[in-house]
Write an enzyme that holds these catalytic residues in place. Sequence first.
Site, PDB file in Angstrom:
ATOM      1  N   LYS A  15     -27.372  60.544 -54.337  1.00  0.00           N
ATOM      2  CA  LYS A  15     -26.158  60.493 -55.278  1.00  0.00           C
ATOM      3  C   LYS A  15     -25.517  58.863 -54.810  1.00  0.00           C
ATOM      4  O   LYS A  15     -25.182  57.743 -56.016  1.00  0.00           O
ATOM      5  CB  LYS A  15     -25.003  61.407 -54.697  1.00  0.00           C
ATOM      6  CG  LYS A  15     -25.100  62.649 -54.984  1.00  0.00           C
ATOM      7  CD  LYS A  15     -24.017  63.435 -54.418  1.00  0.00           C
ATOM      8  CE  LYS A  15     -23.925  64.485 -53.195  1.00  0.00           C
ATOM      9  NZ  LYS A  15     -24.840  64.778 -52.394  1.00  0.00           N
ATOM     10  N   ARG A  88     -16.989  68.926 -53.329  1.00  0.00           N
ATOM     11  CA  ARG A  88     -17.748  69.759 -52.555  1.00  0.00           C
ATOM     12  C   ARG A  88     -17.678  71.721 -52.199  1.00  0.00           C
ATOM     13  O   ARG A  88     -18.262  72.066 -52.275  1.00  0.00           O
ATOM     14  CB  ARG A  88     -18.251  69.326 -51.542  1.00  0.00           C
ATOM     15  CG  ARG A  88     -19.253  69.081 -51.428  1.00  0.00           C
ATOM     16  CD  ARG A  88     -19.421  67.958 -49.504  1.00  0.00           C
ATOM     17  NE  ARG A  88     -20.964  67.306 -49.119  1.00  0.00           N
ATOM     18  CZ  ARG A  88     -21.276  66.008 -49.157  1.00  0.00           C
ATOM     19  NH1 ARG A  88     -20.245  65.570 -50.601  1.00  0.00           N
ATOM     20  NH2 ARG A  88     -22.327  66.048 -48.775  1.00  0.00           N
ATOM     21  N   ARG A 122     -34.424  58.562 -43.648  1.00  0.00           N
ATOM     22  CA  ARG A 122     -33.563  58.012 -43.928  1.00  0.00           C
ATOM     23  C   ARG A 122     -32.800  56.657 -43.466  1.00  0.00           C
ATOM     24  O   ARG A 122     -33.069  57.380 -42.046  1.00  0.00           O
ATOM     25  CB  ARG A 122     -31.741  58.882 -44.588  1.00  0.00           C
ATOM     26  CG  ARG A 122     -31.185  57.656 -45.413  1.00  0.00           C
ATOM     27  CD  ARG A 122     -30.688  58.453 -46.461  1.00  0.00           C
ATOM     28  NE  ARG A 122     -29.358  60.040 -45.891  1.00  0.00           N
ATOM     29  CZ  ARG A 122     -28.461  60.034 -46.556  1.00  0.00           C
ATOM     30  NH1 ARG A 122     -28.177  59.899 -47.742  1.00  0.00           N
ATOM     31  NH2 ARG A 122     -27.779  60.974 -45.784  1.00  0.00           N
ATOM     32  N   ARG A 155     -28.582  58.271 -39.854  1.00  0.00           N
ATOM     33  CA  ARG A 155     -26.748  59.306 -39.405  1.00  0.00           C
ATOM     34  C   ARG A 155     -27.089  60.507 -38.271  1.00  0.00           C
ATOM     35  O   ARG A 155     -28.126  60.852 -38.842  1.00  0.00           O
ATOM     36  CB  ARG A 155     -26.659  59.210 -40.653  1.00  0.00           C
ATOM     37  CG  ARG A 155     -25.715  58.223 -40.945  1.00  0.00           C
ATOM     38  CD  ARG A 155     -26.188  59.037 -42.648  1.00  0.00           C
ATOM     39  NE  ARG A 155     -24.733  60.308 -43.461  1.00  0.00           N
ATOM     40  CZ  ARG A 155     -25.230  60.968 -44.546  1.00  0.00           C
ATOM     41  NH1 ARG A 155     -24.752  59.949 -45.108  1.00  0.00           N
ATOM     42  NH2 ARG A 155     -24.394  61.874 -44.031  1.00  0.00           N
ATOM     43  N   ARG A 166     -27.319  71.163 -43.148  1.00  0.00           N
ATOM     44  CA  ARG A 166     -26.363  70.716 -44.867  1.00  0.00           C
ATOM     45  C   ARG A 166     -26.815  71.063 -45.751  1.00  0.00           C
ATOM     46  O   ARG A 166     -25.938  71.382 -46.889  1.00  0.00           O
ATOM     47  CB  ARG A 166     -26.114  69.312 -44.170  1.00  0.00           C
ATOM     48  CG  ARG A 166     -26.391  68.706 -43.356  1.00  0.00           C
ATOM     49  CD  ARG A 166     -26.241  67.374 -42.877  1.00  0.00           C
ATOM     50  NE  ARG A 166     -26.071  66.199 -44.170  1.00  0.00           N
ATOM     51  CZ  ARG A 166     -26.410  64.804 -44.773  1.00  0.00           C
ATOM     52  NH1 ARG A 166     -27.347  64.793 -43.427  1.00  0.00           N
ATOM     53  NH2 ARG A 166     -26.400  64.005 -45.641  1.00  0.00           N
TER      54      ARG A 166
HETATM   55  P1  AMP Z   1     -22.166  62.562 -47.277  1.00  0.00           P
HETATM   56  O1  AMP Z   1     -22.295  61.206 -46.435  1.00  0.00           O
HETATM   57  O2  AMP Z   1     -21.898  63.023 -48.284  1.00  0.00           O
HETATM   58  O3  AMP Z   1     -23.584  63.164 -47.004  1.00  0.00           O
HETATM   59  O4  AMP Z   1     -21.094  63.626 -46.585  1.00  0.00           O
HETATM   60  C1  AMP Z   1     -21.058  63.956 -45.228  1.00  0.00           C
HETATM   61  C2  AMP Z   1     -20.851  64.633 -44.394  1.00  0.00           C
HETATM   62  O5  AMP Z   1     -19.784  64.053 -44.631  1.00  0.00           O
HETATM   63  C3  AMP Z   1     -20.556  65.699 -45.015  1.00  0.00           C
HETATM   64  O6  AMP Z   1     -21.459  66.804 -43.998  1.00  0.00           O
HETATM   65  C4  AMP Z   1     -19.496  66.094 -44.212  1.00  0.00           C
HETATM   66  O7  AMP Z   1     -19.463  66.699 -43.234  1.00  0.00           O
HETATM   67  C5  AMP Z   1     -18.103  65.553 -44.871  1.00  0.00           C
HETATM   68  N1  AMP Z   1     -17.933  65.831 -46.246  1.00  0.00           N
HETATM   69  C6  AMP Z   1     -17.692  64.763 -46.967  1.00  0.00           C
HETATM   70  N2  AMP Z   1     -17.615  64.692 -48.207  1.00  0.00           N
HETATM   71  C7  AMP Z   1     -17.017  66.032 -48.683  1.00  0.00           C
HETATM   72  C8  AMP Z   1     -16.214  66.896 -48.568  1.00  0.00           C
HETATM   73  N3  AMP Z   1     -15.565  66.304 -50.191  1.00  0.00           N
HETATM   74  N4  AMP Z   1     -15.531  68.153 -48.726  1.00  0.00           N
HETATM   75  C9  AMP Z   1     -16.062  68.428 -46.739  1.00  0.00           C
HETATM   76  N5  AMP Z   1     -16.891  67.596 -46.304  1.00  0.00           N
HETATM   77  C10 AMP Z   1     -16.899  66.397 -46.906  1.00  0.00           C
END
Ligand code: AMP
Length: 208
Positions: A15, A88, A122, A155, A166
Amino acid sequence: MKSVIVLLGPPGSGKGTQGEMLSEKLGYVRLSTGDMLREAVRNGTELGKKAKTYMDSGALVPNDLIIGLMKEKIAQAEGGVILDGFPRTVEQADALDQQLQVDLALNLDVPDEELINRLTKRRSCPDCNAVYHLIYNPPKTESVCDKCGAKLYQRDDDKEETVANRLKVYRENTMPLIGYYEKKGVLVTIKGVGSIDDIYAQVEKAVQ
Ligand code: AMP
């Protein structure tokens, strides 16, 4: 041309990479909740303090923390927007629906095995949020961001023990959005496997 694009797909499906390429091409603003939350954690803001424990375990940050933040960012954005990592949950999707109409939900479909490989290998840039893969898409100089020269890092939630959680959280909370947007007639699913450029060619087709 679609002007509100939601990027669906599990963690590691591309994404961020595809969203960034699309945002450069279309001149749309890319809003990534993950990037915003990581920045809040780094800056030690109230939001960052509240979000950190959830993020570290691979859980979702509660809807009430995310929805208000995104509504504000979307309202500030001029022109088209690409939403990366939001919504999400169905509750987030309903809240988004009340604010604007989604023109396209792009679902990047990638098998679990490949996701685990991508996430655990990553490396991310803390300054400009660029992402690399140690084997498929390595930086030109080891551990250094091609775009801004910052030192790359892994990360915490890309470590093997958190990745499985996740993916589980994705299946339980986010996967239902595929049906949600399909019913609205805006879903396009793309096989997110192969070269970044080949996948991007399909992404571009979907937005026309
Ligand atoms: P990402 O970088 O999109 O993988 O997001 C990293 C982390 O941020 C996720 O595992 C969640 O803990 C939090 N997060 C990101 N977007 C959301 C969302 N829309 N709703 C809830 N938690 C989020």
